[in-house]
Design a protein around this motif. Sequence first.
Motif, PDB file in Angstrom:
ATOM      1  N   LEU A  30      11.860  37.825 -17.841  1.00  0.00           N
ATOM      2  CA  LEU A  30      11.511  37.142 -16.589  1.00  0.00           C
ATOM      3  C   LEU A  30      12.021  37.968 -15.411  1.00  0.00           C
ATOM      4  N   ARG A  31      11.457  39.155 -15.260  1.00  0.00           N
ATOM      5  CA  ARG A  31      11.974  40.137 -14.300  1.00  0.00           C
ATOM      6  C   ARG A  31      11.801  39.711 -12.842  1.00  0.00           C
ATOM      7  N   LYS A  32      10.909  38.755 -12.570  1.00  0.00           N
ATOM      8  CA  LYS A  32      10.697  38.300 -11.195  1.00  0.00           C
ATOM      9  C   LYS A  32      11.450  37.003 -10.884  1.00  0.00           C
ATOM     10  N   LEU A  33      12.214  36.508 -11.829  1.00  0.00           N
ATOM     11  CA  LEU A  33      12.891  35.219 -11.651  1.00  0.00           C
ATOM     12  C   LEU A  33      13.870  35.276 -10.485  1.00  0.00           C
ATOM     13  N   SER A  34      13.706  34.360  -9.537  1.00  0.00           N
ATOM     14  CA  SER A  34      14.606  34.312  -8.374  1.00  0.00           C
ATOM     15  C   SER A  34      15.445  33.042  -8.341  1.00  0.00           C
ATOM     16  N   ASN A  35      14.928  31.941  -8.910  1.00  0.00           N
ATOM     17  CA  ASN A  35      15.631  30.661  -8.877  1.00  0.00           C
ATOM     18  C   ASN A  35      15.734  30.091 -10.285  1.00  0.00           C
ATOM     19  N   LEU A  36      16.969  29.877 -10.748  1.00  0.00           N
ATOM     20  CA  LEU A  36      17.196  29.366 -12.098  1.00  0.00           C
ATOM     21  C   LEU A  36      18.052  28.112 -12.023  1.00  0.00           C
ATOM     22  N   TYR A  37      17.508  27.010 -12.544  1.00  0.00           N
ATOM     23  CA  TYR A  37      18.177  25.710 -12.506  1.00  0.00           C
ATOM     24  C   TYR A  37      18.524  25.279 -13.927  1.00  0.00           C
ATOM     25  N   LEU A  38      19.833  25.262 -14.229  1.00  0.00           N
ATOM     26  CA  LEU A  38      20.291  24.910 -15.569  1.00  0.00           C
ATOM     27  C   LEU A  38      21.402  23.860 -15.541  1.00  0.00           C
ATOM     28  N   GLY A  39      21.511  23.130 -14.455  1.00  0.00           N
ATOM     29  CA  GLY A  39      22.541  22.101 -14.353  1.00  0.00           C
ATOM     30  C   GLY A  39      22.333  20.995 -15.377  1.00  0.00           C
ATOM     31  N   GLY A  40      23.428  20.321 -15.732  1.00  0.00           N
ATOM     32  CA  GLY A  40      23.335  19.163 -16.618  1.00  0.00           C
ATOM     33  C   GLY A  40      22.968  19.486 -18.042  1.00  0.00           C
ATOM     34  N   ASN A  41      23.326  20.673 -18.529  1.00  0.00           N
ATOM     35  CA  ASN A  41      23.108  21.023 -19.933  1.00  0.00           C
ATOM     36  C   ASN A  41      24.439  21.065 -20.675  1.00  0.00           C
ATOM     37  N   ARG A  42      24.547  21.884 -21.705  1.00  0.00           N
ATOM     38  CA  ARG A  42      25.775  21.994 -22.502  1.00  0.00           C
ATOM     39  C   ARG A  42      26.232  23.454 -22.590  1.00  0.00           C
ATOM     40  N   ILE A  43      26.006  24.190 -21.520  1.00  0.00           N
ATOM     41  CA  ILE A  43      26.299  25.623 -21.491  1.00  0.00           C
ATOM     42  C   ILE A  43      27.779  25.854 -21.205  1.00  0.00           C
ATOM     43  N   ALA A  44      28.437  26.633 -22.069  1.00  0.00           N
ATOM     44  CA  ALA A  44      29.862  26.916 -21.897  1.00  0.00           C
ATOM     45  C   ALA A  44      30.114  28.309 -21.342  1.00  0.00           C
ATOM     46  N   ALA A  45      29.123  29.203 -21.430  1.00  0.00           N
ATOM     47  CA  ALA A  45      29.304  30.580 -20.959  1.00  0.00           C
ATOM     48  C   ALA A  45      28.083  31.045 -20.188  1.00  0.00           C
ATOM     49  N   VAL A  46      28.314  31.647 -19.026  1.00  0.00           N
ATOM     50  CA  VAL A  46      27.239  32.201 -18.203  1.00  0.00           C
ATOM     51  C   VAL A  46      27.045  33.651 -18.628  1.00  0.00           C
ATOM     52  N   GLU A  47      25.952  33.898 -19.317  1.00  0.00           N
ATOM     53  CA  GLU A  47      25.701  35.228 -19.877  1.00  0.00           C
ATOM     54  C   GLU A  47      24.191  35.423 -20.015  1.00  0.00           C
ATOM     55  N   GLN A  59      19.320  41.365 -17.029  1.00  0.00           N
ATOM     56  CA  GLN A  59      18.037  41.984 -16.675  1.00  0.00           C
ATOM     57  C   GLN A  59      17.344  41.306 -15.498  1.00  0.00           C
ATOM     58  N   LEU A  60      17.973  40.269 -14.955  1.00  0.00           N
ATOM     59  CA  LEU A  60      17.327  39.499 -13.876  1.00  0.00           C
ATOM     60  C   LEU A  60      17.764  40.046 -12.522  1.00  0.00           C
ATOM     61  N   HIS A  61      17.172  41.156 -12.133  1.00  0.00           N
ATOM     62  CA  HIS A  61      17.603  41.879 -10.948  1.00  0.00           C
ATOM     63  C   HIS A  61      17.090  41.284  -9.640  1.00  0.00           C
ATOM     64  N   HIS A  62      16.332  40.181  -9.718  1.00  0.00           N
ATOM     65  CA  HIS A  62      15.838  39.519  -8.506  1.00  0.00           C
ATOM     66  C   HIS A  62      16.381  38.098  -8.381  1.00  0.00           C
ATOM     67  N   LEU A  63      17.356  37.753  -9.207  1.00  0.00           N
ATOM     68  CA  LEU A  63      17.873  36.386  -9.194  1.00  0.00           C
ATOM     69  C   LEU A  63      18.688  36.125  -7.929  1.00  0.00           C
ATOM     70  N   LYS A  64      18.274  35.118  -7.156  1.00  0.00           N
ATOM     71  CA  LYS A  64      18.943  34.781  -5.899  1.00  0.00           C
ATOM     72  C   LYS A  64      19.690  33.454  -5.973  1.00  0.00           C
ATOM     73  N   GLU A  65      19.168  32.524  -6.773  1.00  0.00           N
ATOM     74  CA  GLU A  65      19.807  31.207  -6.883  1.00  0.00           C
ATOM     75  C   GLU A  65      20.109  30.894  -8.341  1.00  0.00           C
ATOM     76  N   LEU A  66      21.345  30.428  -8.584  1.00  0.00           N
ATOM     77  CA  LEU A  66      21.764  30.044  -9.928  1.00  0.00           C
ATOM     78  C   LEU A  66      22.496  28.711  -9.832  1.00  0.00           C
ATOM     79  N   HIS A  67      21.933  27.689 -10.497  1.00  0.00           N
ATOM     80  CA  HIS A  67      22.477  26.334 -10.443  1.00  0.00           C
ATOM     81  C   HIS A  67      22.963  25.931 -11.836  1.00  0.00           C
ATOM     82  N   LEU A  68      24.274  25.697 -11.948  1.00  0.00           N
ATOM     83  CA  LEU A  68      24.891  25.427 -13.255  1.00  0.00           C
ATOM     84  C   LEU A  68      25.809  24.208 -13.202  1.00  0.00           C
ATOM     85  N   GLU A  69      25.594  23.333 -12.280  1.00  0.00           N
ATOM     86  CA  GLU A  69      26.485  22.195 -12.075  1.00  0.00           C
ATOM     87  C   GLU A  69      26.456  21.206 -13.242  1.00  0.00           C
ATOM     88  N   ASN A  70      27.573  20.487 -13.412  1.00  0.00           N
ATOM     89  CA  ASN A  70      27.652  19.330 -14.324  1.00  0.00           C
ATOM     90  C   ASN A  70      27.308  19.648 -15.774  1.00  0.00           C
TER      91      ASN A  70
END
Length: 274
Positions: free
Chosen positions: A93-110, A114-125
Amino acid sequence: MVSLTVDLISKSNHFKKQRGISFAQYLKTLTHLHFSNKNIEEIGDLSVCGNLSVLYLYDNNITQIRNLDFASNVTHLYMQNNNITHIDNLHNLRKLSNLYLGGNRIAAVEGLEQLHHLKELHLENQRLGPGEKLLFDSRTLLSLAETLCILNINNNNIDDITELSVLKNLQHFSAALNKLQSIEEIEEVLRLWPQLLLLDLRGNPVCKELKYRDRLITACKSLEMFDGRKVSEATRRFLLWKKSRKHLEEKKQVHTLSANDHLLFNRYDTELCP
């Protein structure tokens, strides 16, 4: 098991409203796909949807990010409030700029190297286990250092943000309802974020520190909103003036003490060596 496939898309109300085009044509021209709150548990084969740019899959039961290798044109991915445990399979997803992953069960941000255009990252809760806190892979942080502008890590048991200092282009940072305690560590990080406009640390133990608001406003001279309150330019100038005045007074006091010590030494020297 409910799987997101082209067959499920064909049964959607959105397609049924289309007139004058075949389903194959519809899939090829599809740019936005809305399948939130549909009890979806997995993503199936959507490879024919090559022009997809926005994918809404929040409020489902998805446990794994998969079958998105085709999605090279996707810019916005909404997958909050699912059951995802790992950030996987996003490298295409080389053009991905906004990623919303809040409210899941993620323990590590990894897995975002390869996402060189990512501007927004949402990982709350994140729904973490007892004693767990959200962790950050150093390679991922370094890969996002130049592009990431907005980061939301609210309510994830985080007690230290020092490693996030590499994200030097951050403009909005939300880390409310965590366990941050050291105002000195936060001051050091903020000095490395010259473009930060919005900061939210509400609900952390550090908020009870003496002159908490004043200290962080002077540490980050670009802030416009802090803990939901506007930072006026007049307030900033006044606090910076107070800080510089205090520094000058302390410096003057040191020089005065040094002079007094010198006189005291001469006095004792004269008394002991007549």
